[in-house]
Design a protein around this motif. Structure first.
Motif, PDB file in Angstrom:
ATOM      1  N   CYS A  18       7.284  -3.168   0.502  1.00 25.84           N
ATOM      2  CA  CYS A  18       6.479  -3.593   1.649  1.00 25.84           C
ATOM      3  C   CYS A  18       6.008  -2.408   2.474  1.00 25.84           C
ATOM      4  CB  CYS A  18       7.297  -4.502   2.566  1.00 25.84           C
ATOM      5  SG  CYS A  18       7.865  -6.013   1.822  1.00 25.84           S
ATOM      6  N   ALA A  19       4.811  -2.519   3.005  1.00 27.65           N
ATOM      7  CA  ALA A  19       4.295  -1.615   4.036  1.00 27.65           C
ATOM      8  C   ALA A  19       3.809  -2.524   5.152  1.00 27.65           C
ATOM      9  CB  ALA A  19       3.163  -0.757   3.492  1.00 27.65           C
ATOM     10  N   ILE A  36       2.019  -4.383  12.226  1.00 29.69           N
ATOM     11  CA  ILE A  36       2.173  -5.275  13.376  1.00 29.69           C
ATOM     12  C   ILE A  36       3.328  -6.263  13.205  1.00 29.69           C
ATOM     13  CG2 ILE A  36       0.554  -7.063  12.655  1.00 29.69           C
ATOM     14  CD1 ILE A  36      -0.461  -6.934  15.648  1.00 29.69           C
ATOM     15  N   THR A  37       3.727  -6.537  11.977  1.00 30.34           N
ATOM     16  CA  THR A  37       4.866  -7.423  11.731  1.00 30.34           C
ATOM     17  C   THR A  37       6.196  -6.710  11.956  1.00 30.34           C
ATOM     18  OG1 THR A  37       4.828  -6.872   9.382  1.00 30.34           O
ATOM     19  CG2 THR A  37       3.624  -8.860  10.069  1.00 30.34           C
ATOM     20  N   ALA A  38       6.163  -5.398  12.086  1.00 26.55           N
ATOM     21  CA  ALA A  38       7.331  -4.570  12.403  1.00 26.55           C
ATOM     22  C   ALA A  38       8.529  -4.823  11.484  1.00 26.55           C
ATOM     23  CB  ALA A  38       7.727  -4.749  13.866  1.00 26.55           C
ATOM     24  N   LYS A  41      12.603  -3.544  -3.213  1.00 28.28           N
ATOM     25  CA  LYS A  41      12.910  -2.151  -3.534  1.00 28.28           C
ATOM     26  C   LYS A  41      12.862  -1.259  -2.301  1.00 28.28           C
ATOM     27  CE  LYS A  41      13.651  -3.008  -7.727  1.00 28.28           C
ATOM     28  NZ  LYS A  41      15.032  -3.162  -8.127  1.00 28.28           N
ATOM     29  N   GLY A  42      12.130  -1.662  -1.280  1.00 26.92           N
ATOM     30  CA  GLY A  42      12.061  -0.862  -0.061  1.00 26.92           C
ATOM     31  C   GLY A  42      10.961  -1.347   0.848  1.00 26.92           C
ATOM     32  N   SER A  43      10.953  -0.763   2.040  1.00 20.92           N
ATOM     33  CA  SER A  43       9.960  -1.139   3.035  1.00 20.92           C
ATOM     34  C   SER A  43       9.745   0.025   3.983  1.00 20.92           C
ATOM     35  CB  SER A  43      10.441  -2.356   3.823  1.00 20.92           C
ATOM     36  OG  SER A  43       9.501  -2.705   4.822  1.00 20.92           O
ATOM     37  N   ALA A  71      -0.921   9.303   7.616  1.00 25.17           N
ATOM     38  CA  ALA A  71      -0.115  10.360   6.984  1.00 25.17           C
ATOM     39  C   ALA A  71       0.773   9.827   5.863  1.00 25.17           C
ATOM     40  CB  ALA A  71       0.728  11.073   8.026  1.00 25.17           C
ATOM     41  N   LEU A  72       1.441   8.700   6.100  1.00 27.05           N
ATOM     42  CA  LEU A  72       2.412   8.200   5.132  1.00 27.05           C
ATOM     43  C   LEU A  72       1.833   7.231   4.114  1.00 27.05           C
ATOM     44  CD1 LEU A  72       5.442   7.561   7.518  1.00 27.05           C
ATOM     45  CD2 LEU A  72       5.046   9.541   6.016  1.00 27.05           C
ATOM     46  N   LEU A  73       0.842   6.465   4.535  1.00 25.21           N
ATOM     47  CA  LEU A  73       0.327   5.418   3.659  1.00 25.21           C
ATOM     48  C   LEU A  73      -1.118   5.621   3.204  1.00 25.21           C
ATOM     49  CD1 LEU A  73       1.807   2.360   5.578  1.00 25.21           C
ATOM     50  CD2 LEU A  73       2.734   3.476   3.557  1.00 25.21           C
TER      51      LEU A  73
END
Length: 67
Positions: free
Chosen positions: A23-24, A27-29, A47-49, A60-62
């Motif tokens: 997940c990325a 606004i859903t935090a 697997k991660g978020s 920068a990250l996505l």
């Protein structure tokens, strides 16, 4: 919170199909990942978020382009 039975069905469907989820969220935090992780056996699905609320971090990250 998302209805527990819907998350259980979602997780079961992913397991049956041999799929996993990363997940990325912004606004859903982290709400989606939190709901998925609340179900027993979630580690075989989730697997991660990453939660990136800040515009600069999204870029920068996505690699999200800012409009």
């Amino acid at each position: 919170m998302i209805e527990r039975n819907k998350i259980e069905i979602f997780n079961s469907t992913l397991i049956e199909r041999g799929l996993t989820l990363i997940c990325a969220e912004s606004i859903t935090a982290g709400l989606l990942a939190s709901n998925i992780a609340s179900i027993s056996g979630a580690s075989s699905v989730l697997k991660g978020s990453i939660v990136t609320y800040n515009r600069d971090l999204k870029t920068a990250l996505l690699g999200v382009s800012l409009i």
